[in-house]
Write an enzyme that holds these catalytic residues in place. Sequence first.
Site, PDB file in Angstrom:
ATOM      1  N   ARG A 144       0.835  -1.197   0.000  1.00 19.18           N
ATOM      2  CA  ARG A 144       0.000   0.000   0.000  1.00 19.18           C
ATOM      3  C   ARG A 144       0.871   1.249   0.000  1.00 19.18           C
ATOM      4  O   ARG A 144       2.065   1.196   0.336  1.00 19.18           O
ATOM      5  CB  ARG A 144      -0.903   0.022   1.237  1.00 19.18           C
ATOM      6  CG  ARG A 144      -1.847  -1.160   1.356  1.00 19.18           C
ATOM      7  CD  ARG A 144      -2.654  -1.075   2.643  1.00 19.18           C
ATOM      8  NE  ARG A 144      -3.588  -2.190   2.789  1.00 19.18           N
ATOM      9  CZ  ARG A 144      -3.331  -3.306   3.450  1.00 19.18           C
ATOM     10  NH1 ARG A 144      -2.140  -3.470   4.026  1.00 19.18           N
ATOM     11  NH2 ARG A 144      -4.233  -4.260   3.554  1.00 19.18           N
ATOM     12  N   LYS A 168      -1.933  -2.452   7.880  1.00 16.64           N
ATOM     13  CA  LYS A 168      -3.056  -1.944   8.673  1.00 16.64           C
ATOM     14  C   LYS A 168      -3.112  -2.650  10.017  1.00 16.64           C
ATOM     15  O   LYS A 168      -2.819  -3.841  10.122  1.00 16.64           O
ATOM     16  CB  LYS A 168      -4.374  -2.160   7.919  1.00 16.64           C
ATOM     17  CG  LYS A 168      -4.543  -1.246   6.711  1.00 16.64           C
ATOM     18  CD  LYS A 168      -5.910  -1.429   6.088  1.00 16.64           C
ATOM     19  CE  LYS A 168      -6.131  -0.437   4.954  1.00 16.64           C
ATOM     20  NZ  LYS A 168      -7.468  -0.602   4.334  1.00 16.64           N
ATOM     21  N   ARG A 241      -1.086  -1.869  -7.088  1.00 13.05           N
ATOM     22  CA  ARG A 241      -1.398  -2.956  -6.142  1.00 13.05           C
ATOM     23  C   ARG A 241      -2.419  -3.916  -6.772  1.00 13.05           C
ATOM     24  O   ARG A 241      -2.262  -5.133  -6.701  1.00 13.05           O
ATOM     25  CB  ARG A 241      -1.936  -2.353  -4.847  1.00 13.05           C
ATOM     26  CG  ARG A 241      -2.365  -3.358  -3.768  1.00 13.05           C
ATOM     27  CD  ARG A 241      -2.692  -2.584  -2.494  1.00 13.05           C
ATOM     28  NE  ARG A 241      -3.466  -3.344  -1.533  1.00 13.05           N
ATOM     29  CZ  ARG A 241      -2.942  -4.156  -0.607  1.00 13.05           C
ATOM     30  NH1 ARG A 241      -1.636  -4.333  -0.557  1.00 13.05           N
ATOM     31  NH2 ARG A 241      -3.708  -4.778   0.257  1.00 13.05           N
TER      32      ARG A 241
END
Length: 292
Positions: A144, A168, A241
């Site tokens: 990311r 995350k 991505r």
Amino acid sequence: MELFFKYLQYEKRFSPHTITSYQTDLHQFQEYLQEVYQLEDLKVADHAIIRSWVVTLVQKELDSRTIHRKIASLRSYYRFLVQRGLLETNPTLRIKAPKLAKKLPAFIPEDAFTQLLDQSEFTTDFKGQRERLILELLYGTGMRLAELTTLQLEDINLAASTLKVLGKGNKERILPLNASLINALSHYLQLRSATFPNNNSSFLFVTDKEAPLYPKYVYRVVKKYISTVSTANKNSPHVLRHSFATHLLNRGADLGAIKDLLGHASLAATQVYTHNSIEKLKAIFEKAHPKA
């Protein structure tokens, strides 16, 4: 509201990018309350007021996913207030979000990205090689944007051909590096040391002023180069991505392995990429099925 943002940061461990989105959404709703209802405190807003705000967002023709996110931000905030005993009921429970239009992830063809790297004229100085490495890392690992800009020098292990990313929820994962990426990283690190011999920054990517790289710079780089090989409207880092995942799937990679490489919490988030491969599935079907 500041307590809520600290809760997201320290208890929920959300990424800075996600917290910024929450801040933007809540401040926009606060401005709406002040302008339309002359209210300062979000705690006094009922479901009717919140619904009226959602209606204005729809009238502004905002993307349905953006509206969903803004409603989700409000829901989280009011849930937080209820949990802390600052509010009796959550006024967003009666709010219905608009239907989401199903969109397949945008990606660029495999040969287009190869063409981008082979034909683009990257300068041989630090800036040019930094731009090339940004593109190669985003596509070569599927990481990311936030993971790219927070990469540390110590996260790179050229001997083991791996790098460590912080995803995350502060979840770490190890990603493999191909030969092209190892060469690009080695060359970039040499240029980085030569260009900034006294730089003590722990970040892999630094600006010309030796500060940590910022997201808007990465957006500009990606848009600059992808626009030369693709006519798609979306030229964001996330497209690389999506391309990473789609191309792996097209070449027969296991969906569970792609899930781990992308750092998805569940397989459901990864399964969307199977739709992008339907043309390949059709080709296999026509070639292999007796009745095709």
